[in-house]
Write a protein that holds these residues in place. Structure first.
Motif, PDB file in Angstrom:
ATOM      1  N   PHE A 125      -3.362  -5.307  -2.588  1.00 14.92           N
ATOM      2  CA  PHE A 125      -2.448  -4.184  -2.809  1.00 14.92           C
ATOM      3  C   PHE A 125      -3.070  -2.860  -2.374  1.00 14.92           C
ATOM      4  O   PHE A 125      -2.367  -1.965  -1.889  1.00 14.92           O
ATOM      5  N   SER A 126      -4.352  -2.717  -2.554  1.00 17.49           N
ATOM      6  CA  SER A 126      -5.021  -1.488  -2.121  1.00 17.49           C
ATOM      7  C   SER A 126      -4.895  -1.302  -0.615  1.00 17.49           C
ATOM      8  O   SER A 126      -4.554  -0.216  -0.133  1.00 17.49           O
ATOM      9  N   TYR A 127      -5.151  -2.350   0.138  1.00 16.45           N
ATOM     10  CA  TYR A 127      -5.053  -2.257   1.597  1.00 16.45           C
ATOM     11  C   TYR A 127      -3.598  -2.154   2.056  1.00 16.45           C
ATOM     12  O   TYR A 127      -3.308  -1.510   3.072  1.00 16.45           O
ATOM     13  N   ILE A 128      -2.675  -2.761   1.332  1.00 11.24           N
ATOM     14  CA  ILE A 128      -1.259  -2.665   1.703  1.00 11.24           C
ATOM     15  C   ILE A 128      -0.761  -1.230   1.573  1.00 11.24           C
ATOM     16  O   ILE A 128      -0.048  -0.714   2.445  1.00 11.24           O
ATOM     17  N   LEU A 129      -1.125  -0.553   0.498  1.00  6.53           N
ATOM     18  CA  LEU A 129      -0.714   0.840   0.321  1.00  6.53           C
ATOM     19  C   LEU A 129      -1.337   1.734   1.381  1.00  6.53           C
ATOM     20  O   LEU A 129      -0.690   2.659   1.891  1.00  6.53           O
ATOM     21  N   LEU A 130      -2.601   1.466   1.720  1.00 10.97           N
ATOM     22  CA  LEU A 130      -3.236   2.243   2.784  1.00 10.97           C
ATOM     23  C   LEU A 130      -2.534   2.010   4.113  1.00 10.97           C
ATOM     24  O   LEU A 130      -2.299   2.956   4.887  1.00 10.97           O
ATOM     25  N   ARG A 131      -2.177   0.781   4.375  1.00  9.40           N
ATOM     26  CA  ARG A 131      -1.504   0.466   5.628  1.00  9.40           C
ATOM     27  C   ARG A 131      -0.106   1.064   5.681  1.00  9.40           C
ATOM     28  O   ARG A 131       0.383   1.428   6.767  1.00  9.40           O
ATOM     29  N   LEU A 132       0.565   1.184   4.541  1.00  6.84           N
ATOM     30  CA  LEU A 132       1.884   1.804   4.512  1.00  6.84           C
ATOM     31  C   LEU A 132       1.810   3.250   4.983  1.00  6.84           C
ATOM     32  O   LEU A 132       2.685   3.719   5.721  1.00  6.84           O
TER      33      LEU A 132
END
Length: 218
Positions: A125-132
């Motif tokens: 989830f941390s990387y998903i939010l950064l990628r968003l």
């Protein structure tokens, strides 16, 4: 702006799901076949190496303009970027819960669901939010090549004043032929043309500043 957010969120959602599944086959601790691991990692490298704008230009040529080419281009790059990060998270996961579940006769899906995901989901989830965040910026930039969104509106604002001179000439010509009142009418039309030109310059400057802030927000 809404279309830009829709492109970014859709691409992030689809890319994250595919990256999660692919990362299971790209981790050495989860996949005993070295060939499979190397193949998946090279696929992630390839998707990550090609810029979104290049993929978007090719898809626009094939599919036409609109948000779909931008969404596909950002999705492919998201799969490559998140797939590598998710695979590294999987490599660092504790394998003892997975081995314990396998020893009890659990299926592969059950070992991944109950043994791996509880450890890796916070990092996912941390990387998903950064990628968003990255995808929102990318979707805005792709609008300049005809992929829709706020970037397309910025492009229209910048190029809006290019046709004003020809439009003004087509209006001034017939007025000049109308007789004794053509001087006053010409003056009024010229003033209107200058006002529109000033407005177009202001719009161009505003759009340029907004684009610069968008590109340098990080």
């Amino acid at each position: 702006m809404t279309q830009t957010l829709n492109i970014a969120m859709t691409a992030t959602l689809i890319g994250s799901i595919v990256a999660m599944l692919g990362a299971l086959f790209a981790a050495h601790g989860l996949m005993p076949s070295t060939l499979t691991v190397l193949t998946m990692r090279r696929i992630f490298d390839l998707l990550r190496a090609i810029p979104e704008i290049v993929v978007a230009l090719v898809l626009i040529f094939v599919l036409g303009g609109g948000p779909v080419p931008a969404m596909i281009a950002i999705t492919l790059h998201t799969i490559g970027s998140l797939g590598k990060l998710f695979a590294e998270i999987n490599d660092n996961a504790d394998l003892r819960p997975i081995q314990g579940l396998s020893a009890t006769g659990a299926s592969w899906f059950q070992t991944m669901w109950f043994g791996l995901l509880p450890q890796t989901m916070p990092g996912y989830f941390s990387y998903i939010l950064l990628r968003l965040e990255v995808n929102i910026r990318a979707s805005a930039i792709l609008g300049f090549v005809g992929a829709g969104g706020i970037g397309y509106e910025f492009k229209n604002a910048i190029t809006w004043g290019q046709g004003i001179s020809s439009e003004s000439s087509s209006r001034i010509g017939p007025i000049c032929l109308q007789g004794p009142h053509h001087s006053a009418q010409k003056s009024t039309t010229t003033g209107t043309s200058e006002l529109r030109t000033s407005s177009s310059k202001l719009a161009s400057v505003t759009a340029t500043v907004a684009i610069w802030l968008l590109l340098n927000i990080n």
